[in-house]
Enzyme design. Sequence first.
Site, short mmCIF file in Angstrom:
data_model
loop_
_atom_site.label_atom_id
_atom_site.label_comp_id
_atom_site.label_asym_id
_atom_site.label_seq_id
_atom_site.Cartn_x
_atom_site.Cartn_y
_atom_site.Cartn_z
N HIS A 101 14.36 -18.23 -8.70
CA HIS A 101 13.74 -16.91 -8.59
C HIS A 101 12.31 -16.87 -9.13
O HIS A 101 11.61 -15.89 -8.90
CB HIS A 101 14.62 -15.84 -9.26
N ASP B 141 20.62 -20.19 -8.42
CA ASP B 141 19.29 -19.95 -8.99
C ASP B 141 18.79 -21.20 -9.71
O ASP B 141 18.71 -21.26 -10.94
CB ASP B 141 19.36 -18.76 -9.96
N SER C 131 12.07 -17.01 -17.75
CA SER C 131 12.85 -17.47 -16.60
C SER C 131 12.49 -18.91 -16.24
O SER C 131 11.32 -19.28 -16.18
CB SER C 131 12.60 -16.57 -15.39
#
EC number: 3.4.21.-
Length: 482
Positions: free
Chosen positions: A278, A334, A431
Amino acid sequence: MSGFRGLVPELENSLWSSPTTSCMSKMCWWLLWGILHTCPTQASVLLAQQSPQQLTSPGYPEPYLKGQESHTDIEAPEGFAVRLTFQDFDLEPSPDCEGDSVTISTGGTDATRLCGRQGSPLGNPPGHREFVSSGRSLRLTFQAHSSSKSKITHLHKGFLALYQAVAVNQPNGDTEAVTTPGAPKIQNHCQDPYYKADQTGTLSCPSSWKWKDRQDGGEVPECVPVCGRPVVPLAENPNTFGSSRAKLGNFPWQAFTSIYGRGGGALLGDRWILTAAHTIYPKDSIYLRRNQNVEVFLGHTDIDELLKLGNHPVRRVVVHPDYRQHESHNFNGDIALLELEQRVPLGPNLLPVCLPDNETLYHSGLWGYVSGFGVEMGWLTTKLKYSKLPVAPREACEAWLHQRQRTEVFSDNMFCVGEEMQVNSVCQGDSGSVYVVWDDLALRWVATGIVSWGIGCGKGYGFYTKVLSYMDWIKRVIEGKD
């Protein structure tokens, strides 16, 4: 004399008796194996050893003189190539490097012309590139054009490079000469503690001039990176929550990425970055395609210093096929891999993390660390921070989501970290960074999870991609089978 002397029969004598037509002065002199052969014409020959040696521009680190040109040929013994890297580079920039320049000829079809200052967008500085000869020799040409203003430039100091001989197909290994009667042979070594050989043994050089393993006749062993063993390990802290500042070398695998915004990742081997899908394809309808500008920075805990070290260009981006960008509540798959254009030189501040091989590394209550450059107390941080968090019981995370009437998918390819009523300092910008745990059996740090998703920043659980679920895919991609 150590090094390659005695490894290549008759080479020594041929070098000493070889005529040098460019040297017309008695000032010329020779010293064998890695010492400069100097001539008034500024042409020189260097003979590479297995240990790195320095090559500098004239007068370095003082400003170099204008109006000079020099050619340096670096040669390696049979069965070896020449590898050259720049530790410092500062030449006057110019369009297409038509002014002051360093030109590297590796024996391929095209030469590479360099100029500018390391870390600057002007000119064409070498950055982190390694120059490896296609044969046994490499040529470096240094040109400093005349200036109408002054013979000396007070702004540019030239370059400092390291060169060495490396066994063909073994870019990170060294060899030690064993000078006993009979066919030459070498004992293979890798650059400890950052690399290790995938096999051990003494290599011999028969009349075919190809290095062979004396035990099974195989090829030269490959040096592989050592993972999960920081030179500067973390000090043992009590099981407290919140974030702390990382010291240089605590998390040497940490990557800082800039794609749609800041993110993280982890170095695998010496050429791959493990990150979250992502960060490349965000879960936002305004981002319909992957950003073509993918930047990766490695080797420091301070963002300003990372930017000075420079971007590591990405050759290839591979996102897991299960990832669905347009399904905003589903972070299954992911995970992504970034292949760098060049291998990175490993050292105390830049080392890879290991990958998991068993389920015991996911047991509830096991403590681990997550690091990153994400938001801290509402502000973007410029320093690498880390938090110590436990693997949470799956049932507790499912109940926590249910209580909040959340619809996010919590699949078997994910796990959660933290405690319901304690601070979870992982936030935006983290992230893609990894959650690592200590493997007591292998004595190394293992990346078991990738920062994937959560519900705000603060208290509660964070949700991570379970790396073990994707090990087959990771291996296929890195081996070029996917």
